[in-house]
Design a protein around this motif. Structure first.
Motif, PDB file in Angstrom:
ATOM      1  N   UNK A  85      33.726  53.600  41.636  1.00 40.94           N
ATOM      2  CA  UNK A  85      34.429  53.753  42.910  1.00 40.94           C
ATOM      3  C   UNK A  85      34.588  52.417  43.644  1.00 40.94           C
ATOM      4  N   UNK A  86      33.516  51.631  43.755  1.00 39.54           N
ATOM      5  CA  UNK A  86      33.609  50.341  44.439  1.00 39.54           C
ATOM      6  C   UNK A  86      34.556  49.395  43.720  1.00 39.54           C
ATOM      7  N   UNK A  87      34.450  49.334  42.384  1.00 39.10           N
ATOM      8  CA  UNK A  87      35.335  48.462  41.607  1.00 39.10           C
ATOM      9  C   UNK A  87      36.777  48.912  41.756  1.00 39.10           C
ATOM     10  N   UNK A  88      36.984  50.220  41.750  1.00 46.77           N
ATOM     11  CA  UNK A  88      38.337  50.756  41.885  1.00 46.77           C
ATOM     12  C   UNK A  88      38.938  50.375  43.229  1.00 46.77           C
ATOM     13  N   UNK A  89      38.120  50.442  44.279  1.00 49.23           N
ATOM     14  CA  UNK A  89      38.603  50.087  45.617  1.00 49.23           C
ATOM     15  C   UNK A  89      38.917  48.601  45.745  1.00 49.23           C
ATOM     16  N   UNK A  90      38.312  47.772  44.891  1.00 47.38           N
ATOM     17  CA  UNK A  90      38.530  46.325  44.959  1.00 47.38           C
ATOM     18  C   UNK A  90      39.549  45.821  43.941  1.00 47.38           C
ATOM     19  N   UNK A  91      40.009  46.686  43.064  1.00 46.60           N
ATOM     20  CA  UNK A  91      40.948  46.268  42.020  1.00 46.60           C
ATOM     21  C   UNK A  91      42.275  45.830  42.640  1.00 46.60           C
ATOM     22  N   UNK A  92      42.918  44.809  42.070  1.00 41.49           N
ATOM     23  CA  UNK A  92      44.196  44.342  42.609  1.00 41.49           C
ATOM     24  C   UNK A  92      45.304  45.385  42.453  1.00 41.49           C
ATOM     25  N   UNK A  93      46.251  45.341  43.353  1.00 42.73           N
ATOM     26  CA  UNK A  93      47.362  46.292  43.367  1.00 42.73           C
ATOM     27  C   UNK A  93      48.082  46.341  42.023  1.00 42.73           C
ATOM     28  N   UNK A  94      48.401  45.192  41.456  1.00 44.54           N
ATOM     29  CA  UNK A  94      49.140  45.163  40.186  1.00 44.54           C
ATOM     30  C   UNK A  94      48.371  45.891  39.089  1.00 44.54           C
ATOM     31  N   UNK A  95      47.053  45.709  39.037  1.00 44.20           N
ATOM     32  CA  UNK A  95      46.238  46.372  38.015  1.00 44.20           C
ATOM     33  C   UNK A  95      46.223  47.880  38.232  1.00 44.20           C
ATOM     34  N   UNK A  96      46.124  48.314  39.479  1.00 40.87           N
ATOM     35  CA  UNK A  96      46.094  49.743  39.793  1.00 40.87           C
ATOM     36  C   UNK A  96      47.424  50.400  39.410  1.00 40.87           C
ATOM     37  N   UNK A  97      48.536  49.738  39.721  1.00 41.44           N
ATOM     38  CA  UNK A  97      49.852  50.283  39.365  1.00 41.44           C
ATOM     39  C   UNK A  97      50.045  50.324  37.850  1.00 41.44           C
ATOM     40  N   UNK A  98      49.623  49.284  37.169  1.00 44.02           N
ATOM     41  CA  UNK A  98      49.752  49.236  35.711  1.00 44.02           C
ATOM     42  C   UNK A  98      48.889  50.317  35.065  1.00 44.02           C
ATOM     43  N   UNK A  99      47.694  50.490  35.577  1.00 49.14           N
ATOM     44  CA  UNK A  99      46.801  51.522  35.057  1.00 49.14           C
ATOM     45  C   UNK A  99      47.405  52.913  35.270  1.00 49.14           C
TER      46      UNK A  99
END
Length: 152
Positions: A85-99
Protein backbone atom coordinates in the motif's frame (compact mmCIF):
# COMPACT_ATOMS: atom_id res chain seq x y z
CA UNK A 1 13.86 -11.45 -25.21
CA UNK A 2 14.76 -9.50 -22.06
CA UNK A 3 12.64 -6.46 -22.81
CA UNK A 4 9.49 -4.76 -21.58
CA UNK A 5 7.35 -2.66 -23.88
CA UNK A 6 5.60 0.56 -22.86
CA UNK A 7 2.50 2.18 -24.34
CA UNK A 8 4.69 4.99 -25.71
CA UNK A 9 6.47 2.49 -27.92
CA UNK A 10 9.49 2.24 -25.65
CA UNK A 11 11.16 -1.07 -24.92
CA UNK A 12 13.25 -1.27 -21.76
CA UNK A 13 16.01 -3.82 -22.07
CA UNK A 14 16.37 -5.78 -18.85
CA UNK A 15 19.81 -7.31 -19.56
CA UNK A 16 22.27 -5.55 -21.88
CA UNK A 17 20.96 -5.41 -25.48
CA UNK A 18 19.93 -8.61 -27.14
CA UNK A 19 20.74 -9.64 -30.68
CA UNK A 20 17.08 -9.30 -31.71
CA UNK A 21 16.90 -5.72 -30.47
CA UNK A 22 20.18 -4.86 -32.18
CA UNK A 23 18.89 -6.30 -35.47
CA UNK A 24 15.70 -4.26 -35.20
CA UNK A 25 17.83 -1.15 -34.65
CA UNK A 26 19.90 -1.97 -37.76
CA UNK A 27 16.69 -2.28 -39.77
CA UNK A 28 15.59 1.14 -38.50
CA UNK A 29 12.53 -0.22 -36.71
CA UNK A 30 13.79 0.60 -33.20
CA UNK A 31 15.76 3.58 -31.93
CA UNK A 32 18.25 3.22 -29.05
CA UNK A 33 18.06 5.50 -26.01
CA UNK A 34 20.39 5.07 -23.01
CA UNK A 35 18.95 6.04 -19.61
CA UNK A 36 21.34 5.95 -16.72
CA UNK A 37 24.20 3.58 -16.13
CA UNK A 38 22.31 0.28 -16.13
CA UNK A 39 19.10 0.91 -18.03
CA UNK A 40 18.80 0.95 -21.77
CA UNK A 41 15.68 1.75 -23.72
CA UNK A 42 14.69 1.17 -27.28
CA UNK A 43 11.56 2.59 -28.82
CA UNK A 44 9.70 1.90 -32.00
CA UNK A 45 10.34 4.53 -34.64
CA UNK A 46 6.57 5.20 -34.79
CA UNK A 47 3.43 4.27 -32.87
CA UNK A 48 1.98 2.94 -36.13
CA UNK A 49 4.79 0.40 -36.27
CA UNK A 50 4.17 -0.48 -32.61
CA UNK A 51 0.49 -1.07 -33.38
CA UNK A 52 1.31 -3.29 -36.37
CA UNK A 53 3.75 -5.43 -34.37
CA UNK A 54 1.29 -5.74 -31.46
CA UNK A 55 -1.62 -6.71 -33.70
CA UNK A 56 0.26 -9.51 -35.50
CA UNK A 57 1.34 -11.16 -32.24
CA UNK A 58 -0.43 -14.27 -31.01
CA UNK A 59 -2.66 -13.84 -27.95
CA UNK A 60 -0.31 -16.03 -25.88
CA UNK A 61 2.65 -13.81 -26.84
CA UNK A 62 0.76 -10.66 -25.85
CA UNK A 63 -0.27 -12.20 -22.54
CA UNK A 64 3.30 -13.22 -21.80
CA UNK A 65 4.62 -9.73 -22.57
CA UNK A 66 1.92 -8.01 -20.49
CA UNK A 67 2.63 -10.36 -17.60
CA UNK A 68 6.38 -9.71 -17.80
CA UNK A 69 5.82 -5.97 -18.01
CA UNK A 70 3.47 -5.98 -15.00
CA UNK A 71 5.90 -8.05 -12.90
CA UNK A 72 8.79 -5.75 -13.87
CA UNK A 73 6.87 -2.61 -12.93
CA UNK A 74 5.75 -4.20 -9.66
CA UNK A 75 9.35 -5.11 -8.79
CA UNK A 76 10.77 -1.72 -9.80
CA UNK A 77 8.33 0.11 -7.54
CA UNK A 78 8.00 -2.41 -4.70
CA UNK A 79 4.41 -3.24 -5.63
CA UNK A 80 4.89 -7.01 -5.57
CA UNK A 81 5.11 -7.26 -1.78
CA UNK A 82 2.25 -8.52 0.39
CA UNK A 83 1.63 -5.08 1.91
CA UNK A 84 2.46 -2.76 -0.97
CA UNK A 85 0.00 0.00 0.00
CA UNK A 86 2.72 2.53 0.91
CA UNK A 87 4.77 1.71 -2.19
CA UNK A 88 1.66 1.93 -4.34
CA UNK A 89 0.85 5.37 -2.94
CA UNK A 90 4.39 6.55 -3.75
CA UNK A 91 4.65 5.03 -7.23
CA UNK A 92 5.03 7.55 -10.09
CA UNK A 93 2.00 8.38 -12.20
CA UNK A 94 3.50 6.94 -15.40
CA UNK A 95 4.18 3.59 -13.69
CA UNK A 96 0.66 3.43 -12.23
CA UNK A 97 -0.93 4.15 -15.63
CA UNK A 98 1.30 1.63 -17.40
CA UNK A 99 0.53 -1.00 -14.78
CA UNK A 100 -3.21 -0.37 -15.22
CA UNK A 101 -2.87 -0.94 -18.97
CA UNK A 102 -1.05 -4.24 -18.45
CA UNK A 103 -3.51 -5.45 -15.78
CA UNK A 104 -6.42 -4.59 -18.08
CA UNK A 105 -4.84 -6.56 -20.94
CA UNK A 106 -4.37 -9.51 -18.58
CA UNK A 107 -8.02 -9.41 -17.47
CA UNK A 108 -7.09 -8.36 -13.93
CA UNK A 109 -9.80 -5.73 -13.67
CA UNK A 110 -9.64 -5.20 -9.89
CA UNK A 111 -5.92 -4.41 -10.04
CA UNK A 112 -6.38 -2.20 -13.10
CA UNK A 113 -9.18 -0.28 -11.37
CA UNK A 114 -7.03 0.26 -8.28
CA UNK A 115 -4.26 1.68 -10.46
CA UNK A 116 -6.68 3.91 -12.34
CA UNK A 117 -8.14 5.25 -9.08
CA UNK A 118 -4.63 6.04 -7.84
CA UNK A 119 -3.76 7.71 -11.15
CA UNK A 120 -6.94 9.80 -10.97
CA UNK A 121 -6.02 10.93 -7.44
CA UNK A 122 -2.51 11.90 -8.57
CA UNK A 123 -3.87 13.80 -11.56
CA UNK A 124 -6.47 15.63 -9.46
CA UNK A 125 -3.76 16.61 -6.95
CA UNK A 126 -1.91 18.22 -9.87
CA UNK A 127 -5.02 20.11 -10.94
CA UNK A 128 -5.46 17.96 -14.03
CA UNK A 129 -9.14 17.34 -13.43
CA UNK A 130 -10.15 16.41 -16.98
CA UNK A 131 -7.45 13.72 -17.10
CA UNK A 132 -8.49 12.52 -13.65
CA UNK A 133 -12.09 12.16 -14.87
CA UNK A 134 -10.85 10.19 -17.90
CA UNK A 135 -9.12 7.70 -15.59
CA UNK A 136 -12.26 7.38 -13.44
CA UNK A 137 -14.24 6.80 -16.65
CA UNK A 138 -11.83 4.08 -17.73
CA UNK A 139 -12.14 2.49 -14.26
CA UNK A 140 -15.95 2.63 -14.44
CA UNK A 141 -15.92 1.04 -17.91
CA UNK A 142 -13.74 -1.80 -16.59
CA UNK A 143 -16.04 -2.25 -13.61
CA UNK A 144 -19.12 -2.34 -15.87
CA UNK A 145 -17.45 -4.81 -18.25
CA UNK A 146 -16.39 -7.04 -15.36
CA UNK A 147 -19.94 -6.93 -13.97
CA UNK A 148 -21.41 -7.82 -17.36
CA UNK A 149 -18.96 -10.70 -17.74
CA UNK A 150 -19.78 -12.12 -14.30
CA UNK A 151 -23.54 -11.70 -14.87
CA UNK A 152 -23.44 -13.61 -18.19
Amino acid sequence: DGSVSGSDGSVTTVPRGTERLENLCKLGLLVFDRRGQHEQRHRFRSTLLLDVVYNVMLHAQRTSLHSTAARTLEQQHGLNQTDARDAFDKAPLAAVLELARHYDALGKEARAIRCLQRAAALLAARGMYESALEQHGYACALLAAAGATHAA
